[in-house]
Each structure stands twice: as C-alpha cells, then as structure tokens.
Enzyme design. Structure first.
Site, PDB file in Angstrom:
ATOM      1  N   HIS A  17       0.741  -1.222  -0.070  1.00 55.33           N
ATOM      2  CA  HIS A  17      -0.055  -0.125  -0.035  1.00 55.33           C
ATOM      3  C   HIS A  17       0.870   1.170  -0.013  1.00 55.33           C
ATOM      4  CE1 HIS A  17      -2.821   2.897   1.759  1.00 55.33           C
ATOM      5  NE2 HIS A  17      -3.311   2.756   0.691  1.00 55.33           N
ATOM      6  N   ASP A  19       0.964   5.477  -0.345  1.00 55.87           N
ATOM      7  CA  ASP A  19       0.535   6.754  -0.466  1.00 55.87           C
ATOM      8  C   ASP A  19       1.694   7.697  -0.521  1.00 55.87           C
ATOM      9  OD1 ASP A  19      -2.340   5.839   0.842  1.00 55.87           O
ATOM     10  OD2 ASP A  19      -1.183   5.983   2.871  1.00 55.87           O
ATOM     11  N   LEU A  48      16.212   7.548   0.624  1.00 54.39           N
ATOM     12  CA  LEU A  48      16.267   7.789  -0.550  1.00 54.39           C
ATOM     13  C   LEU A  48      15.886   6.448  -1.433  1.00 54.39           C
ATOM     14  CD1 LEU A  48      18.896  10.513  -0.928  1.00 54.39           C
ATOM     15  CD2 LEU A  48      16.482  10.974  -1.258  1.00 54.39           C
ATOM     16  N   LYS A  66       5.748   3.079   7.059  1.00 58.11           N
ATOM     17  CA  LYS A  66       4.379   3.113   7.751  1.00 58.11           C
ATOM     18  C   LYS A  66       4.449   2.523   8.894  1.00 58.11           C
ATOM     19  CE  LYS A  66       1.282   3.978   3.763  1.00 58.11           C
ATOM     20  NZ  LYS A  66       0.039   3.667   3.223  1.00 58.11           N
ATOM     21  N   THR A  68       6.461   0.732  12.304  1.00 57.11           N
ATOM     22  CA  THR A  68       7.626   0.785  12.920  1.00 57.11           C
ATOM     23  C   THR A  68       8.482  -0.450  12.645  1.00 57.11           C
ATOM     24  OG1 THR A  68       6.432   2.034  14.505  1.00 57.11           O
ATOM     25  CG2 THR A  68       8.635   1.135  15.091  1.00 57.11           C
ATOM     26  N   GLN A  83      13.057  -0.719  -1.307  1.00 55.75           N
ATOM     27  CA  GLN A  83      13.705   0.596  -1.890  1.00 55.75           C
ATOM     28  C   GLN A  83      13.898   0.345  -3.363  1.00 55.75           C
ATOM     29  OE1 GLN A  83      17.658   1.015  -0.837  1.00 55.75           O
ATOM     30  NE2 GLN A  83      17.296   3.178  -0.522  1.00 55.75           N
TER      31      GLN A  83
END
EC number: 4.2.1.147
Length: 393
Positions: A17, A19, A48, A66, A68, A83
């Site tokens: 997911h 955003d 990055l 999102k 932890t 990544q």
C-alpha cells in the site's frame, strides 16, 4: 504543484500500500521532504529511493515506512526489495512518458510504504510495491479519481482489508424482510436461509426488539455481516437518543413513528445524519403522510406507508407516492408494508414504491429461501456488478 496518489496492490502478508505526495522543491512538498530527511524518527527513518547503491532515481523520491521497523529483517526488507521497487517504478515511469510535462529536476516525491511485519517473500514484496508505486504515480499525475468516478464507485466499494461491505440504499428496488418474531431460533433460521442478495434488507421487527432489546442487532450482524439492517423501534419520543442507541447497536437504519411530534422526528433525523445511519418514518395510522413530510425541516431517507397486521384485510392503498417523493426530495425512498404478497409486487412498483416490506409471507414459509427469491424475481433485480471482473477498477 501538489499532487496526491494512492494504490493498493497484491494480497496476503506481502500486500503493498503506497500513499504519496508529489510537488515542487520550493513548495510545501519540498519543505516536507527536507524536514523528513533531516529529522529522523526511530523506526520510521526515511530513505532515498535508489535503483542500486549509488544510483538514486529521479525525481528524487523519499520512502517513509508506515510500520515501525523493530527487527533486522524488517530493515532488510525496506532497504532491499522495497527501496529497489519504488526506485525502479519511478525510473520506469519516466521512460514510459508518465512524467511528460513535469520538470523532473524541480520535483520531489514522498512515498509512505506499508510492509506487514509477517511479510517474508522478497519477490512478492518487490513486485507488489513496484506495481503499487507505478499505479500511485499515474493516479497522482492523472488527478485520479475525478468526482464522477468517486460518486459512481463509493457505494459499490468494499474495502479489501476491512473484510466486509457496508451496504447503502442507492440501487432500488429492494426487498425488506421484516422479522416480527419473538423466537430466537426462528430468527436464526430466517437469517441462515435468506439468500445473499444486494437488494435484500433485513429488519429487526418491533416484537423482536421488545423481546431481546437492541442487542439482537449484534446477533443479526454476526450471521449477516454484509446486510443492511433496519431497527424498527417506532420511536414516539426521545428521537435523538433512540437514533443514537440504534447506531451504537450496529444497525443501518432506525424507524421513527410518523405519529411522533415533528420536533422528535427532526431530532432523530439530525442524529442519524451525525452517526451515518438512515431514518425511516413509519406512517402507520398517519392520515396525511405528505403533510408530515412537508413539515419537516430536515427530510428522512425513507418514508414507509404501512398497514398494520391487525388491519391487513383492508384493501391495498399506497397513497400518493409521487407527492411524498416531491415533498421529501429526489433522494427520498418510499417503502410499502403490511400484508405484501407476490401478486401485488408489480402494482406497488408501478405506484412508485422503492422498497417492499414483506414479513410472514417469507418468515413463516416452509422454504424461506425460495419464498424470498420469488419476491426478488418479481422485483426484477440484478446483483450489483455481478459480471464485473474487479482488479483495482
């Protein structure tokens, strides 16, 4: 430029997911980008997006976890397949012309990424996040969704993670099965045998609620989690309180008596608006339903023209349904109740009824499923999006 995109791709623990926000370096997104990369947060350290070490993607993209990151394996997933997936999705989008007209050097992207703590499959983590990032980027640049799409889809939608669908009454006609029962076993039989249908409403009748209280709504919901459930309280006083009690019990609609004071009805409607449930005004023994609707400063969602069980031997009379709809506004639905049989379904529909409330003709039937299906067939309803193959849209 300030663009927003979102996408969910995949399934299982590796579900992805994304955003994201996208904007100019000198704008709000650029400021947020700089703040995030310079003010680190334990477990949510941004990184990055790089295609491989020493090769960051363009536009510059910041990945923000999102969930932890507490374990080493979670860090490895974020600095590995996630990544790489996000960076490759951005780079491939440039090659595919998705960023046409966008100043790549002046644009930054911030992507919040979800990886479930139980995710294990690196291949799926990569592929799902790659797909989600590409889709979120395209949606942001397309300004997806437009308002027309949103309004068309909002009541068809079933959240993939939530696991159940919240029904709304946007596609009449409907069959409402009134469980005016006092036996829990009988109720359970009715609930188990009723067909699963988008055009079927379940009513907790007044006798049922008087016998078991509003807690019976939870029992109905447990057996029929996707159902639209009406609580027939026939409220005459304390409209706002009983509306709130109904919402708290998990019902989708509360029935208020049309004989109640106008102020009581209006307070009930106002509270249903606050809690997101429907108001049904039952016009049993009301001489002029149109006049009642006209007096209301706030209009109900449904007006029910109701013959009581004790007077079902009288002739059918639906009243002036067009006049009721005119008084209540274009979104008002009209229900007909009281001794409804299959032979009058089409007459009620021709008169303008949107909801047919049927009780003993179904609940007292030896074959409840067959009886309900016959009524649904008379209504000529089709399942919503039955033949639609869903992906994201």
């Amino acid at each position: 430029m300030y663009l927003i995109g979102e996408a969910l791709v995949g399934d299982g623990a590796e579900l992805a997911h994304i955003d994201l926000i996208m904007g100019n370096k000198e704008g709000a997104v650029g400021q947020a980008f700089a703040n995030s990369i310079s003010q680190l947060s334990k477990g949510h350290t941004p990184l990055l997006a790089v295609v491989r070490p020493n090769l960051p993607t363009k536009p510059s993209t910041l990945i923000i976890p999102k969930v932890t990151l507490k374990k080493e394996y979670q860090v490895n997933q974020m600095f590995g397949p996630v990544q790489a997936a996000v960076a490759k999705a951005v780079a491939d989008s440039i090659e595919e012309g998705v960023f046409e007209g966008v100043d790549i050097e002046d644009t930054v992207i911030m992507a919040s990424v979800f990886v479930h703590p139980t995710a294990q499959d690196y291949n799926k983590i990569y592929r799902f996040n790659y797909g989600a990032m590409k889709l979120a980027l395209r949606r942001a640049l397309d300004r997806f969704p437009d308002v027309e799409t949103l309004l068309h889809e909002k009541d068809r939608a079933a959240h993939a993670v939530m696991g159940f669908k919240v029904q709304r009454l946007w596609d009449p006609p409907y069959l409402q099965v009134a469980m005016d029962l006092v036996d829990r076993n009988h109720m359970n039989r009715v609930l188990d045998e009723l067909p699963q249908n988008d055009h079927l409403i379940i009513e907790a009748g007044t006798p049922l609620i008087k016998k078991f209280g509003l807690s019976i709504i939870s029992e109905i919901r447990e057996r029929r989690p996707n159902a639209f459930i009406v609580a027939d309280l026939k409220t005459l006083d304390t409209g706002n309180l009983e509306a709130r009690m109904t919402a708290d019990a998990g019902a989708d609609a509360v029935v208020i008596s049309g004989l109640a004071p106008i102020s009581t009805i209006e307070k009930a409607i106002e509270d249903t608006r606050k809690t997101g449930i429907y108001t049904v005004i039952d016009m049993l023994n009301v001489k002029d339903p149109v006049a009642v609707v006209k007096q209301l400063k706030v209009k109900p969602d449904v007006v029910e023209l109701h013959r009581g069980i004790d007077v079902e031997d009288t002739a059918y009379a639906w009243g002036d349904i067009p006049a009721i709809k005119k008084a209540g506004g274009e979104r008002l639905l009209v229900a007909t109740a009281g001794g409804i049989r299959q032979g009058v379904v089409k007459d009620a529909r021709k008169a303008g009824a949107d909801i047919l409330v049927v009780g003993r003709a179904i609940t007292a039937s030896k074959n409840i499923q067959h009886a309900a299906e016959e009524f649904l067939e008379e209504l000529s309803t089709e399942e919503i999006d039955q033949f639609r193959i869903m992906t994201d849209f």
